[in-house]
Design a protein around this motif. Sequence first.
Motif, PDB file in Angstrom:
ATOM      1  N   PHE A   4     -10.181   6.577 -32.790  1.00  0.00           N
ATOM      2  CA  PHE A   4      -9.943   7.972 -33.165  1.00  0.00           C
ATOM      3  C   PHE A   4      -9.357   8.038 -34.576  1.00  0.00           C
ATOM      4  O   PHE A   4      -8.663   7.124 -35.015  1.00  0.00           O
ATOM      5  N   ASP A   5      -9.646   9.149 -35.274  1.00  0.00           N
ATOM      6  CA  ASP A   5      -8.983   9.371 -36.550  1.00  0.00           C
ATOM      7  C   ASP A   5      -7.677  10.125 -36.317  1.00  0.00           C
ATOM      8  O   ASP A   5      -7.312  10.446 -35.181  1.00  0.00           O
ATOM      9  N   LYS A   6      -6.954  10.443 -37.403  1.00  0.00           N
ATOM     10  CA  LYS A   6      -5.649  11.091 -37.286  1.00  0.00           C
ATOM     11  C   LYS A   6      -5.736  12.515 -36.722  1.00  0.00           C
ATOM     12  O   LYS A   6      -4.755  13.062 -36.227  1.00  0.00           O
ATOM     13  N   SER A   7      -6.940  13.112 -36.819  1.00  0.00           N
ATOM     14  CA  SER A   7      -7.136  14.465 -36.281  1.00  0.00           C
ATOM     15  C   SER A   7      -7.569  14.445 -34.824  1.00  0.00           C
ATOM     16  O   SER A   7      -7.829  15.502 -34.242  1.00  0.00           O
ATOM     17  N   GLY A   8      -7.702  13.239 -34.260  1.00  0.00           N
ATOM     18  CA  GLY A   8      -8.092  13.123 -32.856  1.00  0.00           C
ATOM     19  C   GLY A   8      -9.579  13.083 -32.615  1.00  0.00           C
ATOM     20  O   GLY A   8     -10.018  13.113 -31.455  1.00  0.00           O
ATOM     21  N   ASN A   9     -10.377  12.998 -33.671  1.00  0.00           N
ATOM     22  CA  ASN A   9     -11.825  12.913 -33.503  1.00  0.00           C
ATOM     23  C   ASN A   9     -12.209  11.504 -33.054  1.00  0.00           C
ATOM     24  O   ASN A   9     -11.817  10.513 -33.686  1.00  0.00           O
ATOM     25  N   ALA A  10     -12.980  11.431 -31.981  1.00  0.00           N
ATOM     26  CA  ALA A  10     -13.439  10.133 -31.481  1.00  0.00           C
ATOM     27  C   ALA A  10     -14.585   9.614 -32.336  1.00  0.00           C
ATOM     28  O   ALA A  10     -15.324  10.383 -32.952  1.00  0.00           O
ATOM     29  N   SER A  11     -14.748   8.293 -32.363  1.00  0.00           N
ATOM     30  CA  SER A  11     -15.825   7.691 -33.163  1.00  0.00           C
ATOM     31  C   SER A  11     -17.204   7.970 -32.576  1.00  0.00           C
ATOM     32  O   SER A  11     -18.209   7.805 -33.254  1.00  0.00           O
ATOM     33  N   GLY A  12     -17.241   8.380 -31.317  1.00  0.00           N
ATOM     34  CA  GLY A  12     -18.513   8.709 -30.676  1.00  0.00           C
ATOM     35  C   GLY A  12     -18.285   9.417 -29.358  1.00  0.00           C
ATOM     36  O   GLY A  12     -17.166   9.434 -28.826  1.00  0.00           O
ATOM     37  N   LYS A  13     -19.322  10.003 -28.821  1.00  0.00           N
ATOM     38  CA  LYS A  13     -19.197  10.691 -27.538  1.00  0.00           C
ATOM     39  C   LYS A  13     -18.911   9.709 -26.413  1.00  0.00           C
ATOM     40  O   LYS A  13     -18.322  10.065 -25.389  1.00  0.00           O
ATOM     41  N   GLN A  14     -19.341   8.472 -26.581  1.00  0.00           N
ATOM     42  CA  GLN A  14     -19.083   7.429 -25.602  1.00  0.00           C
ATOM     43  C   GLN A  14     -18.385   6.258 -26.278  1.00  0.00           C
ATOM     44  O   GLN A  14     -18.485   6.059 -27.492  1.00  0.00           O
ATOM     45  N   ASP A  15     -17.675   5.449 -25.479  1.00  0.00           N
ATOM     46  CA  ASP A  15     -17.020   4.267 -26.027  1.00  0.00           C
ATOM     47  C   ASP A  15     -18.060   3.297 -26.568  1.00  0.00           C
ATOM     48  O   ASP A  15     -19.179   3.200 -26.037  1.00  0.00           O
ATOM     49  N   TYR A  16     -17.694   2.582 -27.631  1.00  0.00           N
ATOM     50  CA  TYR A  16     -18.541   1.484 -28.108  1.00  0.00           C
ATOM     51  C   TYR A  16     -18.412   0.335 -27.113  1.00  0.00           C
ATOM     52  O   TYR A  16     -17.311  -0.060 -26.722  1.00  0.00           O
ATOM     53  N   ILE A  17     -19.533  -0.228 -26.682  1.00  0.00           N
ATOM     54  CA  ILE A  17     -19.505  -1.355 -25.757  1.00  0.00           C
ATOM     55  C   ILE A  17     -20.664  -2.291 -26.051  1.00  0.00           C
ATOM     56  O   ILE A  17     -21.779  -1.841 -26.327  1.00  0.00           O
ATOM     57  N   VAL A  18     -20.389  -3.585 -26.025  1.00  0.00           N
ATOM     58  CA  VAL A  18     -21.438  -4.584 -26.193  1.00  0.00           C
ATOM     59  C   VAL A  18     -21.078  -5.790 -25.322  1.00  0.00           C
ATOM     60  O   VAL A  18     -19.912  -6.167 -25.211  1.00  0.00           O
ATOM     61  N   GLU A  19     -22.079  -6.344 -24.670  1.00  0.00           N
ATOM     62  CA  GLU A  19     -21.889  -7.543 -23.864  1.00  0.00           C
ATOM     63  C   GLU A  19     -22.313  -8.765 -24.667  1.00  0.00           C
ATOM     64  O   GLU A  19     -23.180  -8.686 -25.543  1.00  0.00           O
ATOM     65  N   VAL A  23      -8.197  27.176 -44.300  1.00  0.00           N
ATOM     66  CA  VAL A  23      -8.140  25.749 -44.009  1.00  0.00           C
ATOM     67  C   VAL A  23      -9.123  25.441 -42.883  1.00  0.00           C
ATOM     68  O   VAL A  23      -9.034  26.025 -41.803  1.00  0.00           O
ATOM     69  N   ILE A  24     -10.057  24.552 -43.175  1.00  0.00           N
ATOM     70  CA  ILE A  24     -11.048  24.142 -42.174  1.00  0.00           C
ATOM     71  C   ILE A  24     -10.575  22.848 -41.534  1.00  0.00           C
ATOM     72  O   ILE A  24     -10.202  21.893 -42.223  1.00  0.00           O
ATOM     73  N   GLY A  25     -10.548  22.816 -40.236  1.00  0.00           N
ATOM     74  CA  GLY A  25     -10.089  21.626 -39.522  1.00  0.00           C
ATOM     75  C   GLY A  25     -11.026  20.440 -39.718  1.00  0.00           C
ATOM     76  O   GLY A  25     -12.212  20.610 -40.023  1.00  0.00           O
ATOM     77  N   ASP A  26     -10.472  19.242 -39.571  1.00  0.00           N
ATOM     78  CA  ASP A  26     -11.243  17.994 -39.675  1.00  0.00           C
ATOM     79  C   ASP A  26     -12.012  17.804 -38.367  1.00  0.00           C
ATOM     80  O   ASP A  26     -11.427  17.524 -37.323  1.00  0.00           O
ATOM     81  N   ARG A  27     -13.315  17.967 -38.442  1.00  0.00           N
ATOM     82  CA  ARG A  27     -14.142  17.854 -37.236  1.00  0.00           C
ATOM     83  C   ARG A  27     -15.133  16.698 -37.308  1.00  0.00           C
ATOM     84  O   ARG A  27     -15.924  16.498 -36.405  1.00  0.00           O
ATOM     85  N   LEU A  28     -15.110  15.958 -38.415  1.00  0.00           N
ATOM     86  CA  LEU A  28     -16.044  14.844 -38.574  1.00  0.00           C
ATOM     87  C   LEU A  28     -15.478  13.584 -37.918  1.00  0.00           C
ATOM     88  O   LEU A  28     -14.303  13.250 -38.104  1.00  0.00           O
ATOM     89  N   ASN A  29     -16.326  12.912 -37.184  1.00  0.00           N
ATOM     90  CA  ASN A  29     -15.865  11.706 -36.488  1.00  0.00           C
ATOM     91  C   ASN A  29     -15.806  10.515 -37.444  1.00  0.00           C
ATOM     92  O   ASN A  29     -16.603  10.416 -38.380  1.00  0.00           O
ATOM     93  N   PRO A  30     -14.881   9.592 -37.209  1.00  0.00           N
ATOM     94  CA  PRO A  30     -14.857   8.357 -38.000  1.00  0.00           C
ATOM     95  C   PRO A  30     -16.012   7.451 -37.570  1.00  0.00           C
ATOM     96  O   PRO A  30     -16.592   7.620 -36.491  1.00  0.00           O
ATOM     97  N   LEU A  31     -16.320   6.470 -38.399  1.00  0.00           N
ATOM     98  CA  LEU A  31     -17.427   5.548 -38.128  1.00  0.00           C
ATOM     99  C   LEU A  31     -16.870   4.183 -37.766  1.00  0.00           C
ATOM    100  O   LEU A  31     -15.974   3.660 -38.441  1.00  0.00           O
TER     101      LEU A  31
END
Length: 251
Positions: free
Chosen positions: A113-128, A8-16
């Motif tokens: 985050f997805d159900k496996s705890g993968n973040a959508s990116g290394k940094q938070d999405y932010i826009v002004e 079983v390979i863990g879910d390591r892909l980040n959500p978009l």
Amino acid sequence: LGQFDFKVIGDRLNPLIDVTFDGRHILNREIISAEPEIVIQLKDENQYLALDDTSAFSVFLRYPNGNEELLNFGSSAGIMEFIPASLPNNQALARLKPRLSEDGIYAIRIQAFDKSGNASGKQDYIVEFEIVNQASITHMVNYPNPFSTSTRFVFTLTGSEIPEQIQIQIMTVTGKVVKEIDQFELGPLHIGNNISQYAWDGKDEYGDQLANGVYLYRVKAKLNGNNLDRRDSKLDSFFVKEFGKMYLLRS
């Protein structure tokens, strides 16, 4: 007895994550409506662990005074709602409809985050983005100018409502109106920076090609039956008594 080995390979892909403001993507510090609809879309490739919980999102709103607020689902008079994913299309939505009564620069910051705890990116999405509550319109400029085959119209709207009437009158230097363009011809409009889908081809109301030369134009805009206020811009110096110039140069 039977034995079958598997790994079983863990879910390591980040959500978009994808964020739109009134149905469109914006540039940083762009002007938007004071009553926007902000849609946050989170999509995961995992077809078994559905994004069906509000814990997938953490949404923060920073106000012009610098204070940042965590927006909770189901609070703030229903400002934000959550639409869970339905498998196999693992895509969840968060929809925000804030009323931003203070002018200035806001920012939205999103952790997802997805159900496996993968973040959508290394940094938070932010826009002004910028809010201007007063309804107004800048001077409308045509681009390119001079033009040979076609030209579009560029302008900025502020406030929270689209004017019910926008009309462009193009005339000769003697004052004869040769073309009128209304807002339905311009194409879809939004609060913020606009460039018309409509491109004027240098022809008059009857479809006849106009001669090369200088043409004047002016813009009329109304909201709730009143003339729309004019917003100052760097292009005001190119207008004299609300009239602009365009140059038609065909080879």
